[in-house]
Design an enzyme around this catalytic site. Structure first.
Site, mmCIF file in Angstrom:
data_model
loop_
_atom_site.group_PDB
_atom_site.id
_atom_site.type_symbol
_atom_site.label_atom_id
_atom_site.label_comp_id
_atom_site.label_asym_id
_atom_site.label_seq_id
_atom_site.Cartn_x
_atom_site.Cartn_y
_atom_site.Cartn_z
ATOM 1 N N GLU A 1 -35.417 64.787 -44.826
ATOM 2 C CA GLU A 1 -34.801 65.110 -43.527
ATOM 3 C C GLU A 1 -35.435 64.330 -42.395
ATOM 4 O OE1 GLU A 1 -33.958 67.053 -39.742
ATOM 5 O OE2 GLU A 1 -35.921 66.810 -40.689
ATOM 6 N N ASP B 1 -40.016 67.988 -46.703
ATOM 7 C CA ASP B 1 -40.789 66.841 -46.219
ATOM 8 C C ASP B 1 -41.274 67.116 -44.810
ATOM 9 O OD1 ASP B 1 -37.980 66.628 -45.455
ATOM 10 O OD2 ASP B 1 -38.456 64.651 -44.636
#
Length: 475
Positions: A159, A96
Protein backbone atom coordinates in the site's frame (compact mmCIF):
# COMPACT_ATOMS: atom_id res chain seq x y z
CA UNK A 1 -32.11 3.13 13.71
CA UNK A 2 -31.32 -0.06 15.63
CA UNK A 3 -28.84 0.36 18.42
CA UNK A 4 -26.69 -2.65 17.61
CA UNK A 5 -24.92 -2.58 20.95
CA UNK A 6 -28.15 -3.69 22.65
CA UNK A 7 -28.94 -6.55 20.31
CA UNK A 8 -28.01 -10.07 21.45
CA UNK A 9 -25.28 -10.49 18.85
CA UNK A 10 -23.90 -7.04 19.55
CA UNK A 11 -23.73 -7.72 23.27
CA UNK A 12 -21.87 -10.97 22.66
CA UNK A 13 -19.42 -9.25 20.32
CA UNK A 14 -18.65 -6.40 22.70
CA UNK A 15 -18.28 -8.84 25.59
CA UNK A 16 -15.94 -11.00 23.53
CA UNK A 17 -13.81 -8.02 22.50
CA UNK A 18 -13.50 -6.83 26.09
CA UNK A 19 -12.58 -10.31 27.29
CA UNK A 20 -9.88 -10.79 24.64
CA UNK A 21 -8.34 -7.32 24.55
CA UNK A 22 -5.10 -8.50 26.16
CA UNK A 23 -4.77 -11.00 23.31
CA UNK A 24 -5.45 -8.16 20.89
CA UNK A 25 -2.58 -6.14 22.40
CA UNK A 26 -0.20 -9.09 22.20
CA UNK A 27 -1.21 -9.87 18.62
CA UNK A 28 -0.50 -6.31 17.55
CA UNK A 29 2.80 -6.30 19.45
CA UNK A 30 3.91 -9.44 17.61
CA UNK A 31 2.84 -8.01 14.25
CA UNK A 32 4.81 -4.81 14.88
CA UNK A 33 8.02 -6.80 15.22
CA UNK A 34 8.15 -7.51 11.48
CA UNK A 35 10.15 -4.79 9.69
CA UNK A 36 7.82 -4.94 6.71
CA UNK A 37 9.40 -2.13 4.70
CA UNK A 38 9.62 -2.56 0.92
CA UNK A 39 12.61 -4.74 -0.02
CA UNK A 40 13.12 -5.86 -3.62
CA UNK A 41 16.29 -7.88 -3.06
CA UNK A 42 14.47 -11.21 -3.53
CA UNK A 43 11.51 -10.14 -5.63
CA UNK A 44 11.04 -13.55 -7.24
CA UNK A 45 10.15 -15.23 -3.95
CA UNK A 46 9.14 -12.23 -1.89
CA UNK A 47 7.80 -9.48 -4.20
CA UNK A 48 7.83 -6.85 -1.43
CA UNK A 49 10.38 -8.33 0.96
CA UNK A 50 10.79 -11.38 3.18
CA UNK A 51 9.58 -9.49 6.28
CA UNK A 52 6.39 -8.51 4.47
CA UNK A 53 5.79 -12.13 3.55
CA UNK A 54 6.36 -13.22 7.16
CA UNK A 55 3.87 -10.60 8.42
CA UNK A 56 1.27 -11.95 6.00
CA UNK A 57 1.99 -15.55 6.98
CA UNK A 58 1.64 -14.59 10.65
CA UNK A 59 -1.85 -13.15 10.13
CA UNK A 60 -2.99 -16.03 7.92
CA UNK A 61 -1.79 -18.55 10.49
CA UNK A 62 -3.83 -16.77 13.17
CA UNK A 63 -6.83 -16.95 10.88
CA UNK A 64 -6.31 -20.65 10.23
CA UNK A 65 -5.99 -21.36 13.97
CA UNK A 66 -9.27 -19.50 14.55
CA UNK A 67 -11.07 -21.73 12.05
CA UNK A 68 -11.32 -19.35 9.09
CA UNK A 69 -10.60 -20.02 5.43
CA UNK A 70 -7.26 -18.44 4.47
CA UNK A 71 -5.40 -17.89 1.22
CA UNK A 72 -1.94 -16.56 0.33
CA UNK A 73 -1.85 -15.11 -3.18
CA UNK A 74 1.77 -15.34 -4.30
CA UNK A 75 3.16 -13.51 -1.25
CA UNK A 76 1.62 -10.29 -2.54
CA UNK A 77 -1.73 -10.31 -0.77
CA UNK A 78 -3.78 -12.74 1.27
CA UNK A 79 -7.13 -13.04 2.97
CA UNK A 80 -9.04 -14.53 5.89
CA UNK A 81 -12.69 -15.36 5.18
CA UNK A 82 -15.82 -16.10 7.19
CA UNK A 83 -18.70 -17.63 5.22
CA UNK A 84 -19.06 -19.22 1.80
CA UNK A 85 -21.43 -16.84 0.01
CA UNK A 86 -20.24 -15.57 -3.35
CA UNK A 87 -20.85 -11.90 -2.52
CA UNK A 88 -18.61 -10.66 0.23
CA UNK A 89 -17.84 -7.65 2.40
CA UNK A 90 -14.22 -6.63 2.01
CA UNK A 91 -12.05 -5.11 4.74
CA UNK A 92 -8.71 -4.08 3.23
CA UNK A 93 -5.73 -3.65 5.54
CA UNK A 94 -2.05 -3.36 4.73
CA UNK A 95 0.86 -4.92 6.57
CA UNK A 96 3.66 -2.96 4.90
CA UNK A 97 5.02 0.15 6.58
CA UNK A 98 7.13 3.16 5.70
CA UNK A 99 10.79 3.23 6.84
CA UNK A 100 11.25 4.03 10.51
CA UNK A 101 13.23 7.23 9.99
CA UNK A 102 15.14 8.84 12.86
CA UNK A 103 14.72 10.10 16.42
CA UNK A 104 12.86 7.15 17.94
CA UNK A 105 13.03 6.84 21.71
CA UNK A 106 11.58 3.32 21.50
CA UNK A 107 12.64 0.37 19.36
CA UNK A 108 10.73 1.00 16.08
CA UNK A 109 10.03 -2.71 15.61
CA UNK A 110 9.92 -3.75 19.24
CA UNK A 111 6.13 -3.77 19.65
CA UNK A 112 6.41 -2.06 23.02
CA UNK A 113 3.30 -2.39 25.22
CA UNK A 114 2.86 0.32 27.83
CA UNK A 115 0.02 0.89 30.28
CA UNK A 116 -2.06 3.00 27.88
CA UNK A 117 -0.54 2.54 24.43
CA UNK A 118 1.31 0.25 22.03
CA UNK A 119 4.34 1.67 20.21
CA UNK A 120 5.99 0.74 16.93
CA UNK A 121 6.13 1.54 13.24
CA UNK A 122 2.72 0.63 11.85
CA UNK A 123 0.81 0.84 15.14
CA UNK A 124 -1.65 3.26 13.52
CA UNK A 125 -0.74 2.75 9.87
CA UNK A 126 -1.94 0.05 9.44
CA UNK A 127 -1.11 -2.93 11.63
CA UNK A 128 -3.20 -1.74 14.58
CA UNK A 129 -6.35 -1.52 12.45
CA UNK A 130 -5.46 -4.87 10.83
CA UNK A 131 -5.33 -6.54 14.25
CA UNK A 132 -8.57 -4.76 15.26
CA UNK A 133 -10.32 -6.00 12.10
CA UNK A 134 -9.19 -9.56 12.78
CA UNK A 135 -10.55 -9.51 16.33
CA UNK A 136 -13.75 -7.91 15.01
CA UNK A 137 -14.14 -10.88 12.65
CA UNK A 138 -13.53 -13.30 15.52
CA UNK A 139 -16.19 -11.48 17.54
CA UNK A 140 -18.72 -11.81 14.70
CA UNK A 141 -18.01 -15.53 14.49
CA UNK A 142 -18.39 -15.82 18.25
CA UNK A 143 -21.81 -14.13 18.10
CA UNK A 144 -23.22 -16.92 15.92
CA UNK A 145 -25.22 -14.39 13.91
CA UNK A 146 -26.40 -15.55 10.48
CA UNK A 147 -24.95 -13.50 7.64
CA UNK A 148 -26.18 -12.89 4.10
CA UNK A 149 -22.69 -12.18 2.75
CA UNK A 150 -19.27 -13.60 3.40
CA UNK A 151 -16.67 -11.42 5.12
CA UNK A 152 -13.13 -11.24 3.82
CA UNK A 153 -10.20 -9.53 5.55
CA UNK A 154 -7.70 -8.75 2.82
CA UNK A 155 -4.09 -8.06 3.79
CA UNK A 156 -1.96 -6.24 1.22
CA UNK A 157 1.81 -5.78 1.29
CA UNK A 158 2.36 -2.80 -1.04
CA UNK A 159 0.00 0.00 0.00
CA UNK A 160 2.74 2.45 0.92
CA UNK A 161 4.54 2.09 -2.42
CA UNK A 162 1.90 1.75 -5.11
CA UNK A 163 -0.83 -0.77 -4.15
CA UNK A 164 0.34 -3.29 -6.75
CA UNK A 165 -0.87 -5.96 -4.34
CA UNK A 166 -4.48 -4.95 -4.93
CA UNK A 167 -3.99 -4.98 -8.69
CA UNK A 168 -2.65 -8.52 -8.35
CA UNK A 169 -5.65 -9.48 -6.20
CA UNK A 170 -8.10 -8.21 -8.80
CA UNK A 171 -6.51 -10.34 -11.52
CA UNK A 172 -7.59 -13.44 -9.56
CA UNK A 173 -10.62 -12.44 -7.48
CA UNK A 174 -13.73 -10.36 -8.01
CA UNK A 175 -14.03 -7.21 -5.88
CA UNK A 176 -16.18 -6.99 -2.76
CA UNK A 177 -19.74 -5.76 -3.11
CA UNK A 178 -19.11 -3.32 -0.28
CA UNK A 179 -16.62 -2.68 2.51
CA UNK A 180 -13.98 -0.36 3.87
CA UNK A 181 -10.29 0.11 4.53
CA UNK A 182 -9.34 1.07 8.12
CA UNK A 183 -6.48 3.32 7.05
CA UNK A 184 -7.41 6.97 7.50
CA UNK A 185 -9.74 8.82 9.88
CA UNK A 186 -13.11 8.59 11.55
CA UNK A 187 -15.94 9.27 11.10
CA UNK A 188 -15.73 8.16 7.41
CA UNK A 189 -13.94 9.35 4.27
CA UNK A 190 -16.12 10.21 1.29
CA UNK A 191 -13.44 11.88 -0.86
CA UNK A 192 -9.67 11.62 -1.33
CA UNK A 193 -7.49 14.16 -3.10
CA UNK A 194 -5.60 13.27 -6.25
CA UNK A 195 -1.98 12.23 -5.74
CA UNK A 196 0.99 12.60 -8.01
CA UNK A 197 4.64 11.83 -7.36
CA UNK A 198 7.42 13.16 -9.58
CA UNK A 199 11.15 13.82 -9.67
CA UNK A 200 12.66 17.23 -10.31
CA UNK A 201 16.17 17.00 -11.77
CA UNK A 202 18.97 19.32 -12.73
CA UNK A 203 22.19 18.26 -14.48
CA UNK A 204 25.34 20.13 -13.51
CA UNK A 205 27.89 21.32 -16.07
CA UNK A 206 29.10 24.71 -14.93
CA UNK A 207 31.14 25.73 -11.89
CA UNK A 208 33.28 28.86 -11.55
CA UNK A 209 36.25 28.76 -9.17
CA UNK A 210 35.50 32.14 -7.62
CA UNK A 211 36.58 31.32 -4.07
CA UNK A 212 33.06 30.60 -2.92
CA UNK A 213 31.97 27.66 -0.79
CA UNK A 214 31.55 24.52 -2.92
CA UNK A 215 28.60 22.23 -2.23
CA UNK A 216 29.91 18.71 -2.75
CA UNK A 217 26.80 16.69 -1.90
CA UNK A 218 23.36 16.88 -0.32
CA UNK A 219 21.32 13.97 0.98
CA UNK A 220 18.09 13.77 2.93
CA UNK A 221 14.82 11.93 3.46
CA UNK A 222 13.88 8.26 3.21
CA UNK A 223 10.51 8.17 1.40
CA UNK A 224 8.54 10.52 -0.81
CA UNK A 225 5.37 10.11 1.25
CA UNK A 226 7.06 11.26 4.46
CA UNK A 227 8.16 14.72 5.57
CA UNK A 228 11.94 14.17 5.95
CA UNK A 229 13.31 14.43 9.47
CA UNK A 230 17.01 14.55 8.56
CA UNK A 231 19.19 16.09 5.87
CA UNK A 232 22.91 16.73 5.47
CA UNK A 233 25.33 18.43 3.09
CA UNK A 234 29.07 18.21 2.62
CA UNK A 235 30.84 21.40 1.60
CA UNK A 236 34.33 22.73 1.01
CA UNK A 237 34.52 25.54 3.53
CA UNK A 238 36.62 28.25 1.86
CA UNK A 239 35.60 30.74 4.56
CA UNK A 240 34.38 30.38 8.11
CA UNK A 241 30.61 29.79 8.21
CA UNK A 242 30.11 29.65 11.98
CA UNK A 243 28.55 33.10 12.39
CA UNK A 244 26.24 32.66 9.38
CA UNK A 245 24.97 29.28 10.58
CA UNK A 246 24.53 30.57 14.14
CA UNK A 247 22.48 33.49 12.85
CA UNK A 248 20.42 31.18 10.65
CA UNK A 249 19.65 28.87 13.57
CA UNK A 250 18.44 31.83 15.60
CA UNK A 251 16.22 33.15 12.81
CA UNK A 252 14.70 29.76 11.93
CA UNK A 253 14.63 28.39 15.48
CA UNK A 254 16.44 25.21 14.44
CA UNK A 255 19.82 23.57 14.99
CA UNK A 256 21.96 23.13 11.90
CA UNK A 257 25.13 21.53 13.21
CA UNK A 258 28.68 21.91 11.84
CA UNK A 259 31.10 18.96 11.84
CA UNK A 260 34.53 19.64 10.37
CA UNK A 261 36.98 17.07 9.08
CA UNK A 262 40.33 17.57 7.36
CA UNK A 263 38.87 18.05 3.87
CA UNK A 264 35.12 18.63 4.15
CA UNK A 265 32.58 20.20 6.47
CA UNK A 266 29.27 18.49 7.14
CA UNK A 267 26.12 20.50 7.80
CA UNK A 268 23.23 18.48 9.22
CA UNK A 269 19.79 19.29 10.55
CA UNK A 270 16.88 17.42 12.05
CA UNK A 271 13.27 18.14 11.17
CA UNK A 272 9.96 16.66 12.31
CA UNK A 273 8.51 13.78 10.33
CA UNK A 274 4.85 13.68 9.27
CA UNK A 275 2.68 12.11 6.61
CA UNK A 276 3.10 13.73 3.20
CA UNK A 277 -0.64 14.44 3.08
CA UNK A 278 -0.20 16.82 6.03
CA UNK A 279 3.25 18.38 5.50
CA UNK A 280 2.26 21.36 7.63
CA UNK A 281 2.25 19.00 10.64
CA UNK A 282 5.99 18.40 10.26
CA UNK A 283 9.17 20.35 9.66
CA UNK A 284 10.97 19.52 6.41
CA UNK A 285 14.65 18.96 7.14
CA UNK A 286 15.55 19.29 3.45
CA UNK A 287 13.95 22.72 3.26
CA UNK A 288 15.75 23.81 6.42
CA UNK A 289 19.11 22.65 5.06
CA UNK A 290 18.58 24.29 1.66
CA UNK A 291 17.60 27.54 3.36
CA UNK A 292 20.76 27.42 5.45
CA UNK A 293 22.97 26.77 2.40
CA UNK A 294 21.26 29.67 0.65
CA UNK A 295 22.62 32.20 3.19
CA UNK A 296 26.21 31.11 2.52
CA UNK A 297 28.56 32.57 -0.07
CA UNK A 298 28.39 29.63 -2.46
CA UNK A 299 30.57 29.05 -5.49
CA UNK A 300 28.84 30.26 -8.65
CA UNK A 301 27.61 27.40 -10.82
CA UNK A 302 24.89 24.83 -11.31
CA UNK A 303 25.18 23.41 -7.79
CA UNK A 304 24.48 26.76 -6.17
CA UNK A 305 21.74 27.41 -8.75
CA UNK A 306 20.11 24.15 -7.63
CA UNK A 307 20.12 25.32 -4.02
CA UNK A 308 18.93 28.85 -4.75
CA UNK A 309 16.17 27.66 -7.10
CA UNK A 310 14.91 25.41 -4.32
CA UNK A 311 14.71 28.30 -1.91
CA UNK A 312 13.12 30.60 -4.51
CA UNK A 313 10.44 28.14 -5.60
CA UNK A 314 9.89 25.75 -2.70
CA UNK A 315 11.45 27.06 0.51
CA UNK A 316 9.47 26.13 3.65
CA UNK A 317 6.11 26.36 1.85
CA UNK A 318 3.83 23.31 1.90
CA UNK A 319 1.24 24.45 -0.64
CA UNK A 320 3.33 24.56 -3.81
CA UNK A 321 2.76 28.29 -4.19
CA UNK A 322 6.29 29.19 -5.23
CA UNK A 323 6.44 26.50 -7.87
CA UNK A 324 3.10 27.64 -9.29
CA UNK A 325 0.94 24.80 -8.01
CA UNK A 326 -1.03 26.70 -5.37
CA UNK A 327 -4.73 25.81 -5.78
CA UNK A 328 -7.71 24.81 -3.66
CA UNK A 329 -11.42 24.05 -3.70
CA UNK A 330 -14.30 24.09 -1.23
CA UNK A 331 -14.57 20.30 -0.99
CA UNK A 332 -11.01 19.26 -0.23
CA UNK A 333 -9.12 22.45 0.57
CA UNK A 334 -5.64 23.39 -0.60
CA UNK A 335 -3.06 21.42 -2.55
CA UNK A 336 -0.20 20.05 -0.44
CA UNK A 337 3.41 19.81 -1.63
CA UNK A 338 6.11 17.70 0.02
CA UNK A 339 9.73 17.21 -0.97
CA UNK A 340 10.43 13.74 0.41
CA UNK A 341 14.03 13.13 -0.63
CA UNK A 342 17.01 14.96 -2.10
CA UNK A 343 20.15 13.56 -3.67
CA UNK A 344 22.83 15.85 -5.05
CA UNK A 345 26.42 15.28 -6.12
CA UNK A 346 28.84 16.81 -8.59
CA UNK A 347 26.88 15.42 -11.56
CA UNK A 348 23.49 16.85 -10.63
CA UNK A 349 20.64 17.04 -8.20
CA UNK A 350 17.29 15.28 -7.85
CA UNK A 351 14.23 15.92 -5.67
CA UNK A 352 11.35 13.49 -5.15
CA UNK A 353 8.06 15.33 -4.67
CA UNK A 354 4.63 14.19 -3.49
CA UNK A 355 1.61 16.39 -4.28
CA UNK A 356 -1.98 15.95 -3.09
CA UNK A 357 -4.31 18.07 -5.22
CA UNK A 358 -7.98 19.13 -4.83
CA UNK A 359 -10.69 16.76 -6.03
CA UNK A 360 -12.13 19.27 -8.53
CA UNK A 361 -8.76 19.77 -10.24
CA UNK A 362 -7.04 17.61 -12.85
CA UNK A 363 -3.52 16.30 -13.21
CA UNK A 364 -3.09 18.64 -16.16
CA UNK A 365 -3.98 21.58 -13.92
CA UNK A 366 -1.19 20.59 -11.54
CA UNK A 367 1.60 20.14 -14.06
CA UNK A 368 0.66 22.95 -16.42
CA UNK A 369 0.78 25.41 -13.53
CA UNK A 370 4.38 24.44 -12.71
CA UNK A 371 5.94 24.47 -16.16
CA UNK A 372 6.97 28.12 -16.38
CA UNK A 373 8.41 28.53 -12.92
CA UNK A 374 10.43 25.37 -12.53
CA UNK A 375 10.99 24.11 -16.07
CA UNK A 376 11.42 27.25 -18.12
CA UNK A 377 12.81 29.69 -15.56
CA UNK A 378 14.86 27.36 -13.36
CA UNK A 379 15.81 24.85 -16.09
CA UNK A 380 14.85 21.73 -14.21
CA UNK A 381 13.52 18.63 -15.90
CA UNK A 382 10.90 16.35 -14.42
CA UNK A 383 9.53 12.84 -14.77
CA UNK A 384 6.25 11.59 -13.37
CA UNK A 385 6.66 8.50 -11.19
CA UNK A 386 3.01 7.77 -10.39
CA UNK A 387 -0.40 9.41 -10.31
CA UNK A 388 -3.84 8.50 -9.05
CA UNK A 389 -7.01 10.47 -9.67
CA UNK A 390 -9.15 11.96 -6.91
CA UNK A 391 -12.14 9.92 -5.73
CA UNK A 392 -15.50 11.18 -4.48
CA UNK A 393 -18.24 8.92 -3.08
CA UNK A 394 -21.91 9.75 -2.59
CA UNK A 395 -22.30 11.07 0.94
CA UNK A 396 -25.94 9.95 0.90
CA UNK A 397 -25.18 6.44 -0.39
CA UNK A 398 -25.95 3.31 1.63
CA UNK A 399 -22.32 2.53 2.50
CA UNK A 400 -21.49 6.00 3.85
CA UNK A 401 -24.77 6.20 5.77
CA UNK A 402 -24.29 2.77 7.35
CA UNK A 403 -20.76 3.53 8.51
CA UNK A 404 -21.80 6.95 9.82
CA UNK A 405 -24.69 5.39 11.78
CA UNK A 406 -22.34 2.89 13.43
CA UNK A 407 -19.82 5.61 14.29
CA UNK A 408 -22.47 7.82 15.89
CA UNK A 409 -23.85 4.95 17.97
CA UNK A 410 -20.46 4.03 19.38
CA UNK A 411 -19.20 7.57 19.98
CA UNK A 412 -22.37 9.53 20.67
CA UNK A 413 -21.21 12.20 18.22
CA UNK A 414 -24.45 13.05 16.43
CA UNK A 415 -22.88 16.07 14.69
CA UNK A 416 -20.20 14.06 12.89
CA UNK A 417 -20.04 14.40 9.10
CA UNK A 418 -18.16 12.53 6.34
CA UNK A 419 -14.82 14.16 5.50
CA UNK A 420 -12.30 14.51 2.69
CA UNK A 421 -8.60 13.75 3.14
CA UNK A 422 -5.32 14.17 1.30
CA UNK A 423 -4.14 10.69 2.21
CA UNK A 424 -4.28 7.88 -0.31
CA UNK A 425 -5.88 4.56 0.67
CA UNK A 426 -6.91 1.27 -0.91
CA UNK A 427 -10.26 2.93 -1.67
CA UNK A 428 -8.59 4.26 -4.83
CA UNK A 429 -7.59 0.79 -5.99
CA UNK A 430 -10.51 -1.39 -4.93
CA UNK A 431 -14.09 -0.75 -6.11
CA UNK A 432 -16.99 -0.36 -3.68
CA UNK A 433 -15.04 0.57 -0.55
CA UNK A 434 -14.26 3.73 1.43
CA UNK A 435 -11.77 4.58 4.17
CA UNK A 436 -13.07 4.25 7.74
CA UNK A 437 -10.88 5.08 10.74
CA UNK A 438 -8.69 4.35 12.64
CA UNK A 439 -7.81 7.87 13.82
CA UNK A 440 -10.48 9.43 16.02
CA UNK A 441 -11.15 13.19 15.87
CA UNK A 442 -8.78 15.04 18.18
CA UNK A 443 -6.42 12.08 18.60
CA UNK A 444 -2.68 12.60 18.16
CA UNK A 445 -1.72 11.51 14.64
CA UNK A 446 1.65 9.74 14.74
CA UNK A 447 1.42 7.99 11.36
CA UNK A 448 4.82 8.08 9.58
CA UNK A 449 6.38 9.75 12.64
CA UNK A 450 8.93 8.68 15.21
CA UNK A 451 7.47 6.79 18.18
CA UNK A 452 4.28 5.95 16.28
CA UNK A 453 1.71 4.55 18.70
CA UNK A 454 -1.91 3.57 19.14
CA UNK A 455 -3.87 4.15 22.35
CA UNK A 456 -5.18 0.90 23.83
CA UNK A 457 -8.65 2.28 24.53
CA UNK A 458 -8.90 3.54 20.95
CA UNK A 459 -7.80 0.14 19.65
CA UNK A 460 -10.57 -1.59 21.59
CA UNK A 461 -13.17 1.02 20.63
CA UNK A 462 -12.36 0.74 16.91
CA UNK A 463 -12.55 -3.05 17.17
CA UNK A 464 -16.13 -2.74 18.44
CA UNK A 465 -16.96 -0.23 15.72
CA UNK A 466 -15.50 -2.47 13.02
CA UNK A 467 -17.36 -5.54 14.33
CA UNK A 468 -20.64 -3.62 14.26
CA UNK A 469 -20.00 -2.11 10.82
CA UNK A 470 -18.88 -5.38 9.22
CA UNK A 471 -21.88 -7.19 10.67
CA UNK A 472 -24.33 -4.62 9.29
CA UNK A 473 -22.73 -4.68 5.85
CA UNK A 474 -22.81 -8.49 5.84
CA UNK A 475 -26.52 -8.54 6.79
Amino acid sequence: MINFKHEKGGFIMNTYIESTKENLYETLSSLLKFRSVLDSSDSENHPYGAANTKALEYMLELGKEAGFEVKNMDNQVGYIQLGDQEDYVGVLCHLDVVPEGNDWTFEPFGGTIEETRIIGRGALDDKGPAAASFFALKAIKESGEKLDRSIRLIFGLNEETGSKCVKHYLTKEKPPVTGFTPDADFPVIYAEKGITTFNLKKTFAEAIDDGGIRVVSINGGTAVNMVPDYAEAFIEETMDITDMVTSFNKDFECNVTIDRSKELTRLSVKGVSAHASTPEAGTNAISLLMSCLDVLDLQIGDASSFVRAYVRRINMLTGGEGIGMGMEDDISGALTFNVGTVLMNEAGGSLSVNVRYPVTKSLEDVYNSAFKNIIELERFTYDVVSSVDPIVHDKDGELIKTLMDVYKIHTGDEKAQPICIGGGTYARSMPNIVAYGPLFPGAHDTMHQADEYIVKDDLVRMTKIYADAIYRLAK
